[in-house]
Enzyme design. Structure first.
Site, PDB file in Angstrom:
ATOM      1  N   CYS A  40       0.835  -1.212   0.000  1.00  0.00           N
ATOM      2  CA  CYS A  40       0.000   0.000   0.000  1.00  0.00           C
ATOM      3  C   CYS A  40       0.868   1.260   0.000  1.00  0.00           C
ATOM      4  O   CYS A  40       1.518   1.554   1.005  1.00  0.00           O
ATOM      5  CB  CYS A  40      -0.922  -0.042   1.220  1.00  0.00           C
ATOM      6  SG  CYS A  40      -1.792   1.481   1.556  1.00  0.00           S
ATOM      7  N   CYS A  43      -0.106   3.817   2.628  1.00  0.00           N
ATOM      8  CA  CYS A  43       0.330   3.394   3.960  1.00  0.00           C
ATOM      9  C   CYS A  43       1.788   3.784   4.193  1.00  0.00           C
ATOM     10  O   CYS A  43       2.148   4.229   5.288  1.00  0.00           O
ATOM     11  CB  CYS A  43       0.171   1.888   4.130  1.00  0.00           C
ATOM     12  SG  CYS A  43      -1.535   1.319   3.986  1.00  0.00           S
TER      13      CYS A  43
END
Length: 117
Positions: A40, A43
């Protein structure tokens, strides 16, 4: 769970650690859980801020779950996308959001710390 160096973030790596956290969360201390994944990109941008904020708010428990390493916790928490943040106060889920929003993360933790959540 393992602590991330330089922070107060504890990683919950197993279903058992997730369940132990939920029992812990039943006490009055506030907590935030950050669901993430290695793939991600959003993230990766939120990781340093989450770790930094863990040192800013020592009275809040900071926990992190990789949804691929600990899919049971993600399923149990009904997390469908990452990054996803769950905020617990007084043993219950107070609020949550699912986006890479540094301003919202800072604001929610500030409100939690000041007792508004």
């Amino acid at each position: 769970g393992n602590l991330i160096p330089g922070s107060r973030v504890k990683v919950l790596r197993s279903r058992e650690e997730w369940h132990a956290f939920l029992v812990e969360a039943l006490d009055p201390n506030p907590a935030v859980v950050y669901f993430t994944a290695k793939w991600c990109e959003d993230c990766k941008r939120m990781d340093p801020l989450f770790e930094e904020l863990s040192n800013t708010y020592p009275e809040i428990a900071f926990r992190k779950v990789d949804i691929d390493e600990n899919s049971k916790a993600a399923t149990n928490a009904a997390v469908r996308d990452v990054p996803h943040f769950l905020f617990f106060t007084d043993g219950a889920l107070a609020t949550h959001f699912s986006k890479a929003n540094p301003r919202l993360l800072r604001q929610t933790l500030l409100e939690m710390n000041e007792g508004y959540l």
